[in-house]
Scaffold this motif. Sequence first.
Motif, short mmCIF file in Angstrom:
data_model
loop_
_atom_site.label_atom_id
_atom_site.label_comp_id
_atom_site.label_asym_id
_atom_site.label_seq_id
_atom_site.Cartn_x
_atom_site.Cartn_y
_atom_site.Cartn_z
N GLY A 107 7.96 -21.61 10.94
CA GLY A 107 8.94 -22.30 10.09
C GLY A 107 8.85 -21.86 8.65
N PHE A 108 7.63 -21.71 8.16
CA PHE A 108 7.44 -21.26 6.78
C PHE A 108 8.03 -19.87 6.59
CE2 PHE A 108 5.13 -18.94 3.56
CZ PHE A 108 5.22 -19.79 2.47
N ASN A 109 7.71 -18.96 7.51
CA ASN A 109 8.22 -17.59 7.40
C ASN A 109 9.74 -17.56 7.46
OD1 ASN A 109 5.69 -16.47 7.10
ND2 ASN A 109 5.43 -16.11 9.28
N LYS A 137 2.40 -18.57 25.44
CA LYS A 137 1.77 -19.89 25.40
C LYS A 137 2.57 -20.83 24.52
CE LYS A 137 -2.70 -20.03 24.84
NZ LYS A 137 -4.02 -19.78 24.28
N LYS A 138 2.33 -22.12 24.73
CA LYS A 138 2.95 -23.12 23.87
C LYS A 138 2.39 -22.97 22.46
CE LYS A 138 3.67 -28.05 23.46
NZ LYS A 138 3.31 -29.37 23.95
N MET A 139 3.29 -23.03 21.48
CA MET A 139 2.87 -22.83 20.10
C MET A 139 2.15 -24.07 19.58
SD MET A 139 6.17 -20.82 18.51
CE MET A 139 5.60 -20.96 16.85
N SER A 140 1.04 -23.85 18.88
CA SER A 140 0.31 -24.96 18.28
C SER A 140 1.04 -25.41 17.02
CB SER A 140 -1.11 -24.53 17.93
OG SER A 140 -1.09 -23.58 16.87
N PHE A 141 0.58 -26.50 16.44
CA PHE A 141 1.19 -27.01 15.21
C PHE A 141 1.12 -25.97 14.11
CE2 PHE A 141 0.58 -29.03 11.06
CZ PHE A 141 1.82 -29.65 10.93
N PHE A 177 10.98 -18.93 4.13
CA PHE A 177 10.68 -17.97 3.08
C PHE A 177 11.66 -16.80 3.13
CE2 PHE A 177 8.41 -14.33 1.29
CZ PHE A 177 8.06 -14.84 0.05
N ASP A 178 11.95 -16.31 4.33
CA ASP A 178 12.91 -15.21 4.48
C ASP A 178 14.30 -15.61 4.01
OD1 ASP A 178 10.96 -13.51 5.44
OD2 ASP A 178 11.43 -13.90 7.56
N LYS A 179 14.72 -16.84 4.31
CA LYS A 179 16.04 -17.33 3.86
C LYS A 179 16.10 -17.34 2.34
CE LYS A 179 17.67 -20.54 7.39
NZ LYS A 179 17.92 -21.97 7.66
N ILE A 180 15.06 -17.92 1.71
CA ILE A 180 15.04 -18.02 0.25
C ILE A 180 14.99 -16.63 -0.38
CG2 ILE A 180 13.64 -18.78 -1.72
CD1 ILE A 180 12.86 -21.22 0.03
N THR A 181 14.21 -15.73 0.20
CA THR A 181 14.11 -14.37 -0.31
C THR A 181 15.46 -13.67 -0.24
OG1 THR A 181 11.79 -14.24 0.34
CG2 THR A 181 12.93 -12.16 -0.06
#
Length: 168
Positions: A115-117, A104-108, A120-124
């Motif tokens: 995007g947060f995950n 399905k189309k992703m909701s906001f 967060f993974d990049k920063i981690t």
Amino acid sequence: VDDAIVVVEAVHAKLDMGYKSALTASIDAMNEISSAIISITLVMSAVFVPVSFIGGMSGTFYREFGITMAISILISAVNALTLSPALCAIFLKPKDEEEANGGKKMSFVDRFHAGFNQSFDKITNKYKKGVERIINNRIVTGISVVAGIVALVFFMGTTKTGLIPDED
């Protein structure tokens, strides 16, 4: 708060194991961890309640602290044993339901979480690489440890040790 986190983690682990119903996962998880939550609540209360009976000037300061901690620990346990499992049964979804929604189309909210995950993974990963670089460099690590010890000794010598300020 930590008891509620334990409940959510236990239910989530059950769902990851393949449970098809969040309600069943919540019931099974609570059957496993209820006694642990009750016992840790009793132990923590047993630690903080005696603090309320300390005599003297220290006891005056710690009395409210001990009572507040004991009551908040009891409230946390009641929350973890009642509200948290109910919310898990309502809000958490089994794995197959989440995967079925993948086409399905992703909701906001879903886009925000993705995007947060990703951020967060990049920063981690950057943090891990930085820590690994520092640990692998023995000279920097040694200097940091020595500087920490020097700072500790300095502040131990300059920090006042009295419980009550001199003006009181």
